[in-house]
Design a protein around this motif. Structure first.
Motif, PDB file in Angstrom:
ATOM      1  N   ASN A 132       1.322  11.939   7.285  1.00 49.84           N
ATOM      2  CA  ASN A 132       0.699  11.168   6.253  1.00 49.84           C
ATOM      3  C   ASN A 132      -0.636  10.807   6.557  1.00 49.84           C
ATOM      4  O   ASN A 132      -1.051  11.097   7.813  1.00 49.84           O
ATOM      5  N   GLU A 133      -1.568  10.139   5.741  1.00 49.88           N
ATOM      6  CA  GLU A 133      -2.807   9.903   5.731  1.00 49.88           C
ATOM      7  C   GLU A 133      -2.802   8.912   7.139  1.00 49.88           C
ATOM      8  O   GLU A 133      -3.977   8.859   7.740  1.00 49.88           O
ATOM      9  N   TRP A 134      -1.920   8.224   7.489  1.00 51.50           N
ATOM     10  CA  TRP A 134      -2.106   7.135   8.797  1.00 51.50           C
ATOM     11  C   TRP A 134      -1.959   7.859   9.836  1.00 51.50           C
ATOM     12  O   TRP A 134      -2.991   7.888  10.694  1.00 51.50           O
ATOM     13  N   THR A 135      -1.040   8.863  10.151  1.00 51.27           N
ATOM     14  CA  THR A 135      -1.103   9.631  11.285  1.00 51.27           C
ATOM     15  C   THR A 135      -2.232  10.534  11.653  1.00 51.27           C
ATOM     16  O   THR A 135      -2.631  10.718  12.587  1.00 51.27           O
ATOM     17  N   VAL A 149       0.883  -1.100  -0.054  1.00 54.53           N
ATOM     18  CA  VAL A 149      -0.090   0.012  -0.059  1.00 54.53           C
ATOM     19  C   VAL A 149       0.818   1.297   0.094  1.00 54.53           C
ATOM     20  O   VAL A 149       2.034   1.201   0.758  1.00 54.53           O
ATOM     21  N   GLU A 150       0.670   2.193  -1.086  1.00 54.73           N
ATOM     22  CA  GLU A 150       1.367   3.419  -1.033  1.00 54.73           C
ATOM     23  C   GLU A 150       0.717   4.354  -0.109  1.00 54.73           C
ATOM     24  O   GLU A 150      -0.480   4.721  -0.191  1.00 54.73           O
ATOM     25  N   ILE A 151       1.489   4.789   0.923  1.00 53.96           N
ATOM     26  CA  ILE A 151       1.092   5.699   1.920  1.00 53.96           C
ATOM     27  C   ILE A 151       1.281   7.105   1.267  1.00 53.96           C
ATOM     28  O   ILE A 151       2.404   7.644   0.993  1.00 53.96           O
ATOM     29  N   LYS A 152       0.211   7.975   1.367  1.00 57.91           N
ATOM     30  CA  LYS A 152       0.255   9.376   0.635  1.00 57.91           C
ATOM     31  C   LYS A 152       0.953  10.282   2.074  1.00 57.91           C
ATOM     32  O   LYS A 152       0.515  10.286   3.012  1.00 57.91           O
ATOM     33  N   THR A 153       2.012  11.073   1.520  1.00 56.28           N
ATOM     34  CA  THR A 153       2.601  11.911   2.240  1.00 56.28           C
ATOM     35  C   THR A 153       2.352  13.454   1.939  1.00 56.28           C
ATOM     36  O   THR A 153       2.267  13.849   1.008  1.00 56.28           O
ATOM     37  N   PHE A 154       2.137  14.197   3.041  1.00 52.34           N
ATOM     38  CA  PHE A 154       1.546  15.605   2.872  1.00 52.34           C
ATOM     39  C   PHE A 154       2.833  16.565   3.186  1.00 52.34           C
ATOM     40  O   PHE A 154       3.946  16.165   3.672  1.00 52.34           O
TER      41      PHE A 154
END
Length: 553
Positions: free
Chosen positions: A517-520, A507-512
């Motif tokens: 990121n979308e998980w945190t 799964v590619e995690i999107k970083t801002f």
């Protein structure tokens, strides 16, 4: 070449005749429905049933069979369900609020009786043997002029035992079933007589309230009124008859149409009144209403449901069946599609020489012509009788052991449709079957085939396929229940093996831009923490808490 797979299964059954059941066949030949004695007996019973509403058969069971049934009833008596309730004459659940309380429709009479349900009787006992005897059912149907009669599908009230102890009685009432068949097992010393009227109504919807009111006012401790006027204008009560009911007496009465009751058993009686009640219906699948089941047996069971005891018995039967099925032998028989020629019986050498010596030259010169082979396949006999050809009828007779009748039957062009109208008289007069045993064998085998046709078709191909698949479904169900945990573990191992063989894509995690990121962000949102605080902001919050919270003195 055709291949047929035959499953050899073990079926335990009890084959019995009227003598084994305990019926006095010398007096009541119910196993010979074509005899003159049987027809005369049925005609007398029909006249009595139409005129008085009751037909009695004293000594129907032998003394030994009656004693066996009475012993079973007495053993079940202590555990019988006791009914001490009230009901009106029609056993209707609700009163009519538009009528006065003392109206015959609303007056509720007390009944006190104990009853042993059908599912509590002994399997193979005298009563169940009698109730399950097909000739007995046919006999009751003949007396009641019913072309087809069925056993009641009620697991409680199909065949029950009524127990009347000292001081008990059954108030006047109509039955829900059209005809009721009772068998006296034991009488009390005094009291407990069965009284009934001639038929008072013609249908279940007709109440016949004026006649019922007069009976109750004259022959019961209840005093009732009747708001319904008597159309006939007759103010006299209908006659009441006391049935002779010695032990072993069978009685058939029109319980739905004749008002009846059981008188109070004397308080000082030392014997209980025991009577078996066997119910039948003109349609299959009939059961008593929930009110009647609750009243007489204290529970409600639909025909598709069983009691816990029956469930345990069914599980045991299924287990035995599955075990027998697992050890059954599958025999593959390869045969030609056409019927095989019968193998002549071997003769001894001496008998052959004697026959050769006695044979005349004329007989050798003109041998008996050989009959042509039958144009009928074996599987065609598995179809309905209506589809049988003339040759199929001849093959059916040969299978029964009567190949000599082939010429007579084919000469009369006896096909399946004509075979359905065959009677024992025609066998004797038209086809020369003189021995009664042979006529019975042909006639009753034909009835068995027709009974299967009427039930579900003799052998529908779809039903054949269903019965072939049924053992496999049973094995599958047994194995899934027996090895449920092992199957669950195996499925988990299989899933792990599939995951290892085909691992899911990462799964590619999107970083801002702010480094999150979308998980945190999702975690912070779930626990309602908001964005991460700096060390200076945390120190200011601690100082603010110290100022707001004073120190304890």
């Amino acid at each position: 070449m055709g291949v047929r797979i035959t499953y050899l299964c073990v079926i335990l059954c009890t084959s019995c005749n009227g003598i084994g059941i305990g019926i006095d066949l010398a007096r009541y030949p119910i196993d010979s429905p074509t005899s003159d004695e049987y027809l005369q007996m049925v005609n007398r019973a029909r006249r009595s049933l139409a005129e008085t509403g009751c037909a009695s058969f004293p000594g129907f069971l032998t003394a030994e069979a009656t004693a066996e049934a009475a012993s079973e009833a007495a053993a079940k008596s202590p555990s019988a369900f006791v009914t001490d309730s009230t009901h009106n004459a029609w056993q209707l659940p609700d009163d009519d609020p538009a009528r006065p309380p003392d109206d015959v429709r609303n007056v509720r009479m007390r009944t006190r009786v104990a009853s042993t349900a059908y599912d509590e009787l002994d399997e193979g006992g005298a009563l169940k043997r009698l109730y399950q005897y097909d000739e007995f059912v046919q006999f009751v149907g003949a007396v009641t002029s019913q072309p087809r009669l069925y056993r009641l599908a009620d697991p409680l009230g199909a065949c029950s035992i009524n127990v009347f102890r000292p001081g008990w009685h059954h108030a006047w009432h109509f039955d829900e079933s059209e005809f009721t068949t009772t068998l006296s097992l034991q009488q009390a010393e005094r009291g407990g007589e069965f009284e009934f009227t001639p038929p008072l109504r013609r249908s279940q919807a007709e109440l016949a309230e004026p006649a019922v009111a007069r009976i109750l006012n004259e022959r019961s401790p209840y005093r009732v009124s009747c708001v319904v006027a008597d159309a006939g204008g007759d103010a006299t009560a209908p006659p009441v008859t006391t049935a002779p009911f010695a032990p072993g007496t069978l009685q058939i009465f029109a319980g739905r149409y004749s008002l009846h009751h059981v008188k109070r058993v004397a308080d000082d009686a030392t014997r209980e009144r025991l009577v078996a009640v066997m119910c039948f219906a003109t349609e299959p699948g009939k059961v008593n209403s929930a009110e009647v089941q609750q009243m007489f047996w204290g529970r409600e069971i639909d025909r598709l449901h069983v009691s816990p005891m029956s469930m345990r018995a069914n599980r045991l039967v299924r287990s035995v069946f599955l075990m027998l099925l697992m050890i059954s032998v599958a025999t593959v028989v390869t045969a030609e599609e056409a019927a095989a020629e019968p193998v002549p019986e071997a003769k001894s050498e001496a008998a052959g020489e004697a026959a050769a010596a006695e044979a005349s030259p004329a007989a050798e010169a003109s041998p008996e012509p050989e009959l042509p082979p039958l144009d009928c396949k074996t599987h065609e006999l598995l179809e309905k009788v209506d589809t049988w050809s003339i040759d199929c009828v001849a093959m059916w007779l040969a299978n029964l052991g009567f190949p000599e009748l082939r010429t007579a039957f084919t000469g009369n062009k006896m096909d399946g449709v004509a075979l359905k109208s065959l009677t024992m008289e025609k066998l004797a007069e038209d086809y020369g079957v003189s021995e009664e045993d042979q006529r019975k064998k042909i006639y009753y085998n034909l009835k068995d085939v027709l009974r299967k046709d009427n039930a579900a078709g003799n052998t529908n191909h779809y039903s054949q396929m269903f019965f072939w698949l049924l053992p496999l479904l049973g094995i599958y169900k047994y194995l899934t229940l027996r090895y449920e945990k092992q199957i669950e573990k195996a499925m988990k191992k299989y899933k792990k093996w599939q995951d290892a063989r085909n691992p899911p894509a990462p799964v590619e995690i999107k970083t801002f831009d702010d480094g999150t990121n979308e998980w945190t962000r999702g975690l912070n949102r779930d626990v309602n923490l908001g964005p991460k605080k700096t060390k200076a902001e945390k120190d200011e919050e601690k100082k603010a808490k110290k100022i707001k919270t004073p120190k304890a003195e």
